[in-house]
Design a protein around this motif. Structure first.
Motif, short mmCIF file in Angstrom:
data_model
loop_
_atom_site.label_atom_id
_atom_site.label_comp_id
_atom_site.label_asym_id
_atom_site.label_seq_id
_atom_site.Cartn_x
_atom_site.Cartn_y
_atom_site.Cartn_z
N PHE A 147 0.82 -1.21 0.00
CA PHE A 147 0.00 0.00 0.00
C PHE A 147 0.86 1.26 0.00
O PHE A 147 0.53 2.23 -0.71
N PRO A 148 1.95 1.31 0.77
CA PRO A 148 2.82 2.49 0.64
C PRO A 148 3.34 2.70 -0.77
O PRO A 148 3.41 3.84 -1.25
N THR A 149 3.69 1.60 -1.45
CA THR A 149 4.19 1.74 -2.82
C THR A 149 3.12 2.26 -3.76
O THR A 149 3.34 3.21 -4.52
N ALA A 150 1.93 1.65 -3.72
CA ALA A 150 0.85 2.07 -4.61
C ALA A 150 0.44 3.51 -4.34
O ALA A 150 0.27 4.30 -5.28
N PHE A 151 0.28 3.85 -3.08
CA PHE A 151 -0.14 5.21 -2.75
C PHE A 151 0.94 6.21 -3.10
O PHE A 151 0.65 7.32 -3.57
N ALA A 152 2.21 5.85 -2.88
CA ALA A 152 3.30 6.76 -3.21
C ALA A 152 3.35 7.04 -4.71
O ALA A 152 3.51 8.19 -5.13
N VAL A 153 3.21 5.99 -5.52
CA VAL A 153 3.24 6.18 -6.97
C VAL A 153 2.08 7.07 -7.41
O VAL A 153 2.27 8.01 -8.20
N LEU A 154 0.88 6.79 -6.88
CA LEU A 154 -0.27 7.63 -7.25
C LEU A 154 -0.09 9.05 -6.75
O LEU A 154 -0.46 10.01 -7.45
N SER A 155 0.46 9.22 -5.55
CA SER A 155 0.68 10.55 -5.00
C SER A 155 1.67 11.34 -5.84
O SER A 155 1.53 12.55 -6.02
N VAL A 156 2.69 10.64 -6.35
CA VAL A 156 3.69 11.30 -7.18
C VAL A 156 3.12 11.62 -8.56
O VAL A 156 3.16 12.76 -9.03
N LEU A 157 2.55 10.62 -9.23
CA LEU A 157 2.07 10.82 -10.59
C LEU A 157 0.92 11.81 -10.66
O LEU A 157 0.78 12.54 -11.65
N LEU A 158 0.07 11.83 -9.64
CA LEU A 158 -1.10 12.71 -9.65
C LEU A 158 -0.91 13.91 -8.73
O LEU A 158 -1.88 14.54 -8.32
N SER A 159 0.34 14.22 -8.41
CA SER A 159 0.62 15.33 -7.51
C SER A 159 0.72 16.63 -8.30
O SER A 159 1.80 17.18 -8.52
N PHE A 160 -0.40 17.11 -8.74
CA PHE A 160 -0.41 18.36 -9.49
C PHE A 160 -1.65 19.17 -9.14
O PHE A 160 -2.66 18.65 -8.70
N SER A 161 -1.53 20.47 -9.31
CA SER A 161 -2.64 21.39 -9.06
C SER A 161 -2.97 22.16 -10.33
O SER A 161 -3.30 23.34 -10.30
N SER A 162 -2.89 21.46 -11.46
CA SER A 162 -3.05 22.13 -12.74
C SER A 162 -4.46 22.67 -12.95
O SER A 162 -4.63 23.73 -13.55
#
Length: 591
Positions: A147-162
């Motif tokens: 879960f840390p891996t999956a959430f981290a990847v999603l947090s990184v890839l979708l970490s935008f305020s565009s």
């Protein structure tokens, strides 16, 4: 069930006298190991599964979050662009004025239920910032690091305020009455994001002060107009009373449920937009370890921020429907608030002033989002599942999460420049929402898992416990949001709120999660098997009280030595020679 103190090899009762000594107790329940953890924020002890990121005894980001900051961190993220930009989309999805207004009330109830869930989870882990990062990590510690891996990847890839940056640019152009080209819009959005990042990157106290100051302005955006010092929400009631130039203020409220949709996709889409508008009521949970006495403070202040914003949202929508024809609102997309002021006061400085206030609101929203999400990203890095954990955990040189801020800035610029401007707002909101809904569902169900596990360990009752009905209700809402977007909209495959297939964001979100699962299996099982090594965690102390996990590769022939020189949490045993550990052949695990 067996509860055993692994360090002393003697029975231990969690919460008993032995548990008052920090880091002395590691207790086991089946294949899980728990440590008693403390921090300097005045909270009680937490009982954390040891695969999670280590607790920081003294927050390297300081203790700059008080009751006032909690209120405006939440308000700052809630009052962004949603209430000004999404009513038209929601009306289009639902078809009727009456159901649209009911949805804003439903959104408040959903948010209140979710807030109760977060309060209970924070009560279990009051010395960790990062909110969902921590709650998922601790609810689902096995398979280890999944879960840390999956959430981290999603947090990184979708970490935008565009999306908010684009709306900010829209309203900045609207103040001058200029219709921008796509690249003009993107250019201003990029410049805005860069300025905001520079404002928060140099000082944590300054970033909190900015959040508070702009939060006050945000309330003014909803409460005060530029004419006659009237309240914007009161203006709506004045319109209903027939005291303005609006010809028939009651037109939208006659047969208000006419044209109500029965399409499941539209209903779910509207619910997603409502959730987006209320998003932010849990922002303060991202800075729990920076808050003194966090649970009592959050318990008093977080509901206040939600209630204030909920009331203002509902009254503002009544004002919109009183002043602007239904058809105009449905076509408004990002300009419904401007249509309201034009209808009531006429074209001119009033509308220009409102556009400036909404731009300021979007500006402050990005500040609040960056503050919260930077803590989420930093906590992901401290779990050890991202490359270079020292960089993510470090607060040098300014005492701020520099790496997280720079990642947020870079990805936001990428997402501003990459997607076509016309569909960017709706698609990106949807794309962020669907994977998040999966995690929210898992996190909410995790409340029951943690309750059960703590009861078996005979751990103390948390400072706050949500009503079970509230947890079940939020779980059901999360399930609904996951299922209904797959139901085709009334217009068919291309009948959604974007110009391409309506469920593209669902497929993309699931595709990212599937890629995470494949990578996890390769990283944790396949490569170690063929490489003849095992993955172990160690705790790295950094400057200013920061620390982090580092995942390292230890050759199978050296695992026994490693385990003998490190405790269960990954700390080097003080009684062992450091040179013995240094002699091991280890290296960092790279994602």
């Amino acid at each position: 069930m067996s509860v055993i103190d692994l360090e002393s090899k003697s029975p231990a009762i969690a919460g008993g006298p032995e548990a008052t000594r920090p880091d002395q107790n590691v207790i086991r329940e089946k294949n899980l190991e728990f440590a008693t953890e403390y921090s300097g924020n005045g909270s009680g002890p937490s009982y954390q599964e040891i695969s999670g990121a280590p607790v920081e005894r003294s927050s390297p980001l300081g203790y700059n979050v008080g009751w006032f900051t909690i209120i405006f961190l939440n308000i700052g993220q809630m009052i962004g662009t949603g209430v000004f930009s999404t009513p038209g989309t929601i009306l289009t999805s639902l078809g009727s004025v009456g159901l649209s207004l009911i949805y804003w009330v439903i959104g408040l109830v959903i948010a209140a239920s979710a807030l109760a869930v977060y309060l209970e989870l924070a009560s279990y882990f009051p010395n960790r910032s990062g909110a969902e990062v921590v709650y998922l990590e601790q609810a689902y510690p096995r398979p280890r690091y999944f879960f840390p891996t999956a959430f981290a990847v999603l947090s990184v890839l979708l970490s935008f305020s565009s999306s908010n940056a684009i709306v900010l640019a829209e309203y900045l152009f609207a103040t001058n009455g200029h219709t921008p080209s796509p690249w003009e819009l993107k250019g201003v959005a990029v410049a805005s994001m860069t300025v905001i990042t520079l404002l928060v990157i140099f000082n944590t106290r300054l970033s909190m002060w900015l959040s508070n100051a702009v939060g006050v302005v945000k309330l003014g955006t909803l409460v005060f107009s530029t004419y006659q010092r009237d309240s914007m929400t009161i203006t709506g009631w004045v319109v209903l009373g027939g005291h303005t130039k609006v010809a028939d203020p009651h037109a939208n409220f006659r047969n208000s449920f006419a044209d109500t949709t029965s399409n499941g996709n539209g209903i779910a889409n509207a619910l997603i937009k409502i959730n987006f508008a209320y998003t932010g009521y849990t922002n303060a949970f991202n800075v729990v370890n920076e808050t003194k006495n966090p649970i009592p403070t959050l318990r008093k202040t977080a509901p206040i921020s939600l209630l204030v914003v909920g009331i203002l949202y509902i009254t503002c929508n009544i004002a919109y429907f009183a002043a602007v024809p239904k058809e105009s609102i449905a076509k408004s997309h990002l300009t419904v608030a401007s249509l309201f002021f034009a209808a009531v006061f006429g074209e001119g400085s009033g509308v220009k002033g409102l556009n400036i206030l909404i731009a300021i609101s979007a500006f402050g929203n990005i500040i609040s989002v960056i503050i919260g999400s930077s803590r989420v990203i930093r906590e992901c890095g401290r779990q050890g599942v991202l490359p270079y954990p020292r960089i993510w955990a470090s607060t040098r040189p300014f005492g701020t999460p520099l790496a997280a801020y720079m990642l947020k800035w870079g990805l936001t610029l990428l997402m501003i420049l990459a997607p076509p401007a016309g569909d960017a707002f709706n698609f990106i909101v949807d794309l962020q929402s669907y994977p998040s809904a999966l995690f929210y569902f898992a996190m909410t169900f995790g409340v029951f898992i943690i309750r059960y596990r703590r009861s078996r360990l005979q751990l103390p009752r948390p400072e706050f416990k949500a009503w079970t009905i509230a947890v079940v209700f939020y779980l059901a809402v999360s399930a609904f949001i996951l299922v209904m977007p797959w139901y085709p909209p009334a217009g068919g495959a291309d009948g959604g709120d974007v110009s391409f297939w309506y469920a593209t964001y669902c497929v993309v979100g699931l595709g990212i999660l599937l890629a995470c699962a494949v990578y996890y299996v390769l990283w944790i099982y396949v490569l170690p098997h063929f490489g003849n090594y095992q993955i172990r965690q160690e705790v790295l102390p950094l400057q200013f009280g920061a620390n982090t996990h580092r995942l390292v590769k230890v050759k199978n022939s050296e695992v026994a030595v490693w385990d003998s020189t490190h405790d269960a949490k990954g700390n080097l045993r003080p009684e062992e020679s450091i040179s013995q550990s240094d002699s091991l052949n280890i290296c960092d695990v790279k994602m």
